[in-house]
Motif scaffolding. Structure first.
Motif, PDB file in Angstrom:
ATOM      1  N   PHE A 108      16.833 -17.475  -8.610  1.00 38.63           N
ATOM      2  CA  PHE A 108      17.982 -18.366  -8.705  1.00 38.63           C
ATOM      3  C   PHE A 108      17.511 -19.805  -8.943  1.00 38.63           C
ATOM      4  CE2 PHE A 108      16.930 -18.165  -4.189  1.00 38.63           C
ATOM      5  CZ  PHE A 108      16.875 -19.500  -3.834  1.00 38.63           C
ATOM      6  N   ALA A 161      17.612 -10.579  -9.603  1.00 45.07           N
ATOM      7  CA  ALA A 161      18.147 -11.844 -10.108  1.00 45.07           C
ATOM      8  C   ALA A 161      18.168 -12.892  -9.016  1.00 45.07           C
ATOM      9  CB  ALA A 161      19.552 -11.631 -10.669  1.00 45.07           C
ATOM     10  N   TYR A 210      19.933  -4.676 -11.142  1.00 41.20           N
ATOM     11  CA  TYR A 210      19.329  -6.006 -11.158  1.00 41.20           C
ATOM     12  C   TYR A 210      19.326  -6.669  -9.783  1.00 41.20           C
ATOM     13  CZ  TYR A 210      19.489  -5.420 -16.184  1.00 41.20           C
ATOM     14  OH  TYR A 210      19.306  -4.941 -17.453  1.00 41.20           O
ATOM     15  N   LYS A 224      22.057 -15.751 -13.791  1.00 36.79           N
ATOM     16  CA  LYS A 224      21.266 -15.587 -12.576  1.00 36.79           C
ATOM     17  C   LYS A 224      22.084 -15.852 -11.308  1.00 36.79           C
ATOM     18  CE  LYS A 224      16.810 -16.298 -14.767  1.00 36.79           C
ATOM     19  NZ  LYS A 224      17.329 -16.178 -16.150  1.00 36.79           N
TER      20      LYS A 224
END
Length: 451
Positions: A69, A65, A165, A142
């Motif tokens: 960003f 994730a 993640y 995110k």
């Protein structure tokens, strides 16, 4: 035998002969706050939550994730605390402290040229909410970091999702110790960092005979193991050991057993609202001024402010932070807290302070990495990170992802804490070298004491 480093006020250990106290791997460990029936303390309406429903987006679990960003002027981090429900007494002030930290980072120009946007999720003291919101934070919002999960159960529900993640997880509360994972950054204390300084001091200053009483779940039983071990190390004796379910309110039998055992002091790991009855009944029996009480959990729910001075005066505890720490850095921090949170803010204790220190230490790691990228951050964490805050110098240790910090032994007096001793730079326990994330970066287990 275990050996102590007097220069560090710390604990560098090897196993006692004939007895192992580590290397038990737990997939569902207990924790100091898990299962507690909470006290009725007002939240003072410090926060409004922004929790929303979960989106299970179709994103590959192998995709970080933090590698996707926002490319604009902001970057998101997540706060996943209990803002309502039974454990909100811990979650609300922890979240308020996290909000303060993010506000201060932004006021100082942000981080790597970006302002930090705080995404808030209310765990609602419901374990099922934590993996849901962790997934939402990673996939929909995110976030480049998430902090929270007060109890051991919520922590264990959260960290596998964030690991999957590749979202750094900052754990900000006191806990049973033994968290050993590259993706989990522990900025508060394990129970060993509290129990070892407190009991070493107690055996030296209060006497050699201790009676241990605790709640009947995993963490207090682990601390009971530490109590027995440290008694052996200090030439002491555990003259009694009792455990009580969390809903027990009648401690007359326990008090009678303690009186019969005639200890020099009592080590209490009783937790939650019902167990406060012990302190009331202990004082009513005239014992408060006869046999001292020490504890690694008393005060975590601000019990010293709920109970009367006649029920608590003289109880001794150890934490990394108290508002009463008399230093320029702490006085300045409290003045800023008053301005940020308002005059009705809660007392900031050793649990809540992790909400503030977590983002600050994470920010130091991001600065070192020069990037929010996950791989770059993990590489930056391969060396120790030092930061100074309201509780003093803190060092995030590379091999354990846990924090070296000062421990303060305090005694309550008229609902205030009075300093007895500070032990500087107490190290996290590494379980005989078993927690070494530089040598074994794939470890994700919890290490817990074992007889």
């Amino acid at each position: 035998m275990l050996t102590s480093d007097p220069q560090q006020g710390a604990s560098n250990y090897s196993p006692p002969a004939g007895r192992s106290i580590w290397l038990s791997h737990a997939s569902d460990p207990g924790v100091l706050l898990q299962g507690i029936i909470m006290m009725n303390i007002s939240r003072r309406n410090l926060i409004k939550t922004g929790a929303v429903g979960v989106l299970a987006a179709g994103v590959s679990p192998m995709l970080s994730a933090t590698s996707v960003f926002a490319q604009g002027e902001t970057v998101a981090v997540g706060s996943l605390h209990d803002l309502t429900g039974g454990t909100d007494v811990y979650g609300v002030p922890s979240h308020a402290c996290m909000k303060m930290a993010i506000a201060e980072i932004n006021a100082a120009g942000g981080l790597l040229g970006k302002q930090i946007e705080l995404k808030t999720y209310d765990g609602q003291s419901d374990i099922k909410k934590f993996p849901q919101y962790a997934q939402q934070a990673a996939l929909q919002d995110k976030v480049v970091m998430l902090q929270g999960a007060i109890t051991g159960a919520s922590r264990e529900a959260t960290r596998p999702v964030l690991r999957r993640y590749k979202v750094p997880f900052v754990y900000g509360t006191i806990y049973e110790g033994g968290l050993c994972e590259t993706n989990a950054i522990s900025v508060n204390t394990g129970s060993d960092q509290q129990a070892i300084p407190l009991l070493d001091w107690s055996f030296k200053n209060l006497g050699k005979k201790v009676f241990y009483i605790g709640a009947d779940y995993n963490a207090p039983r682990n601390i009971g193991i530490w109590t027995n071990h440290l008694a052996n190390q200090n030439g002491g004796t555990v003259v009694g050991e009792e455990y009580y379910p969390l809903d027990v309110t009648d401690f007359s039998t326990a008090i009678a057993k303690i009186q019969a055992a005639k200890p020099d002091y009592v080590h209490s790991c009783l937790v939650g609202g019902p167990h406060m009855a012990f302190y009331r009944q202990w004082a009513a029996a005239g014992m408060l001024k006869k046999i001292p009480i020490v504890s690694v959990v008393f005060g975590g729910g601000n019990e010293h402010m709920v109970l009367t001075p006649e029920e608590t005066d003289g109880i001794i505890v150890a934490y990394n932070y108290f508002e009463e720490i008399d230093t320029p850095a702490n006085r300045d921090f409290l003045a800023r807290a008053d301005k940020t949170m308002g005059a009705s803010r809660p007392y900031i204790n050793g649990i809540a302070i992790g909400g503030y220190t977590g983002p600050m230490i994470w920010a130091e790691a991001v600065k070192r990495a020069g990037s929010f990228d996950y791989a770059a951050l993990m590489d930056a964490l391969k060396t120790d990170i030092e930061w100074a805050g309201p509780s003093g110098k803190m060092v995030l240790e590379a091999k354990t992802r846990s924090t070296i910090q000062d421990m303060h032994i305090m005694q309550v007096e008229n609902r205030k804490w009075k300093l007895l001793e500070t032990q500087s730079q107490v190290r996290p326990f590494d379980f005989g070298g078993a927690c070494d994330l530089l040598a074994n970066p794939r470890n994700t287990e919890i290490l817990v004491p074992k007889v």
